[in-house]
Design a protein around this motif. Sequence first.
Motif, short mmCIF file in Angstrom:
data_model
loop_
_atom_site.label_atom_id
_atom_site.label_comp_id
_atom_site.label_asym_id
_atom_site.label_seq_id
_atom_site.Cartn_x
_atom_site.Cartn_y
_atom_site.Cartn_z
N LEU A 16 7.11 3.75 -6.14
CA LEU A 16 5.71 4.11 -6.18
C LEU A 16 5.03 3.30 -7.29
CD1 LEU A 16 6.34 7.93 -5.85
CD2 LEU A 16 5.40 6.45 -4.07
N VAL A 17 4.03 2.53 -6.91
CA VAL A 17 3.39 1.59 -7.84
C VAL A 17 1.92 1.98 -7.98
CG1 VAL A 17 2.83 -0.82 -8.30
CG2 VAL A 17 4.95 -0.23 -7.07
N CYS A 18 1.49 2.23 -9.20
CA CYS A 18 0.08 2.49 -9.48
C CYS A 18 -0.58 1.15 -9.77
CB CYS A 18 -0.08 3.46 -10.65
SG CYS A 18 -1.79 3.97 -10.92
N ALA A 19 -1.32 0.63 -8.81
CA ALA A 19 -1.90 -0.71 -8.95
C ALA A 19 -3.02 -0.89 -7.94
CB ALA A 19 -0.82 -1.78 -8.74
N ASP A 20 -3.82 -1.90 -8.17
CA ASP A 20 -4.90 -2.29 -7.27
C ASP A 20 -4.32 -3.13 -6.14
OD1 ASP A 20 -7.16 -3.46 -6.06
OD2 ASP A 20 -8.25 -3.55 -7.95
N MET A 21 -4.63 -2.76 -4.90
CA MET A 21 -4.09 -3.51 -3.77
C MET A 21 -4.54 -4.96 -3.77
SD MET A 21 -6.35 -2.04 -0.58
CE MET A 21 -8.14 -1.96 -0.66
N CYS A 22 -5.63 -5.25 -4.46
CA CYS A 22 -6.15 -6.62 -4.49
C CYS A 22 -5.32 -7.55 -5.37
CB CYS A 22 -7.60 -6.62 -4.97
SG CYS A 22 -8.74 -5.80 -3.83
N SER A 23 -4.50 -6.97 -6.23
CA SER A 23 -3.72 -7.80 -7.15
C SER A 23 -2.25 -7.42 -7.22
CB SER A 23 -4.32 -7.73 -8.56
OG SER A 23 -4.39 -6.39 -9.01
N ALA A 24 -1.86 -6.28 -6.65
CA ALA A 24 -0.47 -5.83 -6.72
C ALA A 24 0.45 -6.80 -6.00
CB ALA A 24 -0.34 -4.43 -6.11
N ALA A 25 1.62 -7.03 -6.59
CA ALA A 25 2.63 -7.87 -5.93
C ALA A 25 3.16 -7.16 -4.69
CB ALA A 25 3.76 -8.15 -6.91
N LEU A 26 3.25 -7.88 -3.60
CA LEU A 26 3.77 -7.32 -2.36
C LEU A 26 5.17 -7.86 -2.11
CD1 LEU A 26 0.64 -7.63 -0.01
CD2 LEU A 26 1.30 -5.73 -1.50
N PRO A 27 6.17 -6.98 -1.99
CA PRO A 27 7.53 -7.47 -1.76
C PRO A 27 7.70 -7.96 -0.33
CG PRO A 27 7.47 -5.07 -1.65
CD PRO A 27 6.09 -5.51 -2.08
N ASP A 28 8.74 -8.77 -0.13
CA ASP A 28 9.10 -9.16 1.23
C ASP A 28 9.30 -7.90 2.07
OD1 ASP A 28 9.18 -11.54 -0.10
OD2 ASP A 28 11.29 -11.94 0.26
N CYS A 29 8.80 -7.89 3.29
CA CYS A 29 8.84 -6.64 4.06
C CYS A 29 8.86 -6.90 5.55
CB CYS A 29 7.64 -5.77 3.68
SG CYS A 29 6.05 -6.62 3.78
N ASP A 30 9.11 -5.82 6.30
CA ASP A 30 9.14 -5.86 7.76
C ASP A 30 7.93 -5.16 8.37
OD1 ASP A 30 11.85 -6.89 7.58
OD2 ASP A 30 12.47 -4.83 7.15
N LEU A 31 7.39 -4.20 7.63
CA LEU A 31 6.28 -3.39 8.13
C LEU A 31 5.33 -3.09 6.98
CD1 LEU A 31 5.06 -1.56 10.46
CD2 LEU A 31 6.41 0.31 9.47
N VAL A 32 4.04 -3.31 7.23
CA VAL A 32 3.01 -2.92 6.27
C VAL A 32 2.10 -1.91 6.94
CG1 VAL A 32 1.05 -3.68 4.87
CG2 VAL A 32 3.09 -5.14 5.06
#
Length: 257
Positions: A129-145
Amino acid sequence: MSAVLPSSTGTTGSAWRELHEAATIPYKKGGSFAWHFARGKLGRDPVFRGLLERGLIGAEHRRVVDIGCGQGLFASLLASMSQMQAQGRWPASWKPTPAAADYTGIELMPKDVARAEASIGHLQPTPKLVCADMCSAALPDCDLVVILDVLHYVNIEAQDSVLQRVRDALQRGGNPNARLLLRVGDASSKRGFAISQWVDRTVTRIRGHKVSPTWGRPLADWIAVLQRLGFSVQSIPMSEGTPFANVLLVADLEPSA
């Protein structure tokens, strides 16, 4: 982990009621507001059951990023689905979902993150769980967003930037079935869009957050920006039982994107 075949017994209605109960019970740990909000959201919002009944979350979607996750309800639902399948009570008509999802939730509001940590921090695998702004938060490699009803909180340029970063994270993940599930309001449906915006602002206040300006787009514009980013897009009305103009966009990353 070996795949668990779905059960041929039980109805989807009874299975959904069981999932609703199992996914919301953890929120008693987070307090009365967290529990009642989870029960109301999961029970009244058609999107969660719609994802299941349309088979939009596959077992191959193990690495999940939930942008604007709130108090992490989707993580609790994923864990409850996994448990039901392991116990052999999964309806045969439902597509299997991830057996042990690697979940990352990104949420701007500290109060929501705190409720999530208090309620579902014990789940296994442990949700990140990451408290961050979606505009700047790092996004990990993923299969589904998964992005449900949050992109309209930032302006059009920022929306495009978030979607490009989502595309990049899915692309890095290397899954040929990489998918974005994006629910938006269709601004071309003026009455339904206006109602959804009013309700959204009201709920924001109830949750103890400041109400911010919003930026909407007509459905055709949402589809166009996703297609420019290399997604094939299917649109599904997702306002059943409500007066809103919500649409779920199922965006699959094209192999050449």
